[in-house]
Design a protein around this motif. Structure first.
Motif, PDB file in Angstrom:
ATOM      1  N   ARG A 148       0.835  -1.200   0.000  1.00 30.38           N
ATOM      2  CA  ARG A 148       0.000   0.000   0.000  1.00 30.38           C
ATOM      3  C   ARG A 148       0.875   1.257   0.000  1.00 30.38           C
ATOM      4  NH1 ARG A 148      -3.017   3.896   2.230  1.00 30.38           N
ATOM      5  NH2 ARG A 148      -5.308   3.736   2.146  1.00 30.38           N
ATOM      6  N   SER A 207       1.221   4.392  -2.579  1.00 26.29           N
ATOM      7  CA  SER A 207       1.129   5.793  -2.151  1.00 26.29           C
ATOM      8  C   SER A 207       2.277   6.619  -2.724  1.00 26.29           C
ATOM      9  CB  SER A 207       1.131   5.900  -0.623  1.00 26.29           C
ATOM     10  OG  SER A 207      -0.085   5.439  -0.096  1.00 26.29           O
ATOM     11  N   ARG A 262     -11.053  12.250  -0.717  1.00 23.36           N
ATOM     12  CA  ARG A 262     -10.578  10.882  -0.951  1.00 23.36           C
ATOM     13  C   ARG A 262     -10.378  10.146   0.369  1.00 23.36           C
ATOM     14  NH1 ARG A 262     -10.678   5.990  -2.806  1.00 23.36           N
ATOM     15  NH2 ARG A 262      -8.659   4.976  -2.755  1.00 23.36           N
ATOM     16  N   PHE A 263      -9.817  10.841   1.370  1.00 22.82           N
ATOM     17  CA  PHE A 263      -9.628  10.188   2.661  1.00 22.82           C
ATOM     18  C   PHE A 263     -10.976   9.813   3.275  1.00 22.82           C
ATOM     19  CE2 PHE A 263      -8.899  10.404   7.358  1.00 22.82           C
ATOM     20  CZ  PHE A 263      -8.279   9.171   7.439  1.00 22.82           C
ATOM     21  N   GLU A 301     -13.664   9.107   1.681  1.00 23.22           N
ATOM     22  CA  GLU A 301     -14.138   7.962   0.896  1.00 23.22           C
ATOM     23  C   GLU A 301     -13.486   6.658   1.360  1.00 23.22           C
ATOM     24  OE1 GLU A 301     -13.231   6.753  -3.652  1.00 23.22           O
ATOM     25  OE2 GLU A 301     -14.090   8.756  -3.395  1.00 23.22           O
ATOM     26  N   VAL A 302     -12.178   6.695   1.562  1.00 20.27           N
ATOM     27  CA  VAL A 302     -11.439   5.516   2.032  1.00 20.27           C
ATOM     28  C   VAL A 302     -11.933   5.112   3.417  1.00 20.27           C
ATOM     29  CG1 VAL A 302      -9.169   4.679   2.806  1.00 20.27           C
ATOM     30  CG2 VAL A 302      -9.371   5.923   0.653  1.00 20.27           C
ATOM     31  N   HIS A 358     -15.310   3.521   3.322  1.00 21.90           N
ATOM     32  CA  HIS A 358     -15.209   2.176   2.748  1.00 21.90           C
ATOM     33  C   HIS A 358     -14.702   1.170   3.784  1.00 21.90           C
ATOM     34  CE1 HIS A 358     -14.433  -1.055  -0.068  1.00 21.90           C
ATOM     35  NE2 HIS A 358     -13.200  -1.113   0.394  1.00 21.90           N
ATOM     36  N   VAL A 359     -13.604   1.492   4.459  1.00 22.29           N
ATOM     37  CA  VAL A 359     -13.037   0.535   5.410  1.00 22.29           C
ATOM     38  C   VAL A 359     -13.918   0.367   6.638  1.00 22.29           C
ATOM     39  CG1 VAL A 359     -10.657   0.760   4.604  1.00 22.29           C
ATOM     40  CG2 VAL A 359     -11.449   2.191   6.497  1.00 22.29           C
ATOM     41  N   TYR A 378      -6.546   3.545  10.309  1.00 19.80           N
ATOM     42  CA  TYR A 378      -6.479   4.202   9.005  1.00 19.80           C
ATOM     43  C   TYR A 378      -6.030   5.647   9.088  1.00 19.80           C
ATOM     44  CZ  TYR A 378      -7.373   0.485   5.879  1.00 19.80           C
ATOM     45  OH  TYR A 378      -7.197  -0.649   5.132  1.00 19.80           O
ATOM     46  N   HIS A 438      -3.019   6.829   6.858  1.00 16.91           N
ATOM     47  CA  HIS A 438      -3.178   8.029   6.028  1.00 16.91           C
ATOM     48  C   HIS A 438      -2.029   9.012   6.253  1.00 16.91           C
ATOM     49  CE1 HIS A 438      -5.262  11.083   3.761  1.00 16.91           C
ATOM     50  NE2 HIS A 438      -5.204  11.919   4.781  1.00 16.91           N
ATOM     51  N   SER A 463       1.023   7.611   4.586  1.00 15.13           N
ATOM     52  CA  SER A 463       0.870   7.690   3.124  1.00 15.13           C
ATOM     53  C   SER A 463       1.148   9.112   2.628  1.00 15.13           C
ATOM     54  CB  SER A 463      -0.543   7.270   2.717  1.00 15.13           C
ATOM     55  OG  SER A 463      -0.749   5.894   2.959  1.00 15.13           O
TER      56      SER A 463
END
Length: 92
Positions: A30, A34, A53-54, A56-57, A60-61, A79, A83, A86
């Motif tokens: 991952r 990144s 985007r964060f 969204e991630v 999702h998780v 996460y 993040h 990343s």
């Protein structure tokens, strides 16, 4: 603890050790992605931090965590650290 119980405990711990190795391997993959995203963003003048985007991630998780019966707070904390790391890779 009886020997049979101790052996069972060691077997379970070994399984956890193996899973931990898999987690580290997956995190390395991952992080490599990144870095690639960071290069793409730099080449195309895109800001590193993409709050949408964060979100969204994270959504999702957290949905995946719920399916797996894992604490949303735990996944969110993990996460957030992922993040941060990343973003550091994308900046460098």
């Amino acid at each position: 603890m009886k020997n049979a119980g101790k052996e069972e405990l060691e077997i379970l711990r070994k399984k956890i050790d193996n899973i931990d190795e898999e987690i580290v391997s997956i995190l390395a993959k991952r992080m490599h992605l990144s870095e690639q995203i960071g290069k793409y963003k730099a080449e195309h003048g895109i800001e590193i931090h993409q709050e949408d985007r964060f979100a969204e991630v994270l959504n999702h998780v957290m949905r995946e965590a719920e399916k797996q019966k894992i604490s949303a707070e735990c996944i969110c904390a993990i996460y957030k650290v992922i993040h941060i790391e990343s973003k550091k890779l994308q900046i460098n």
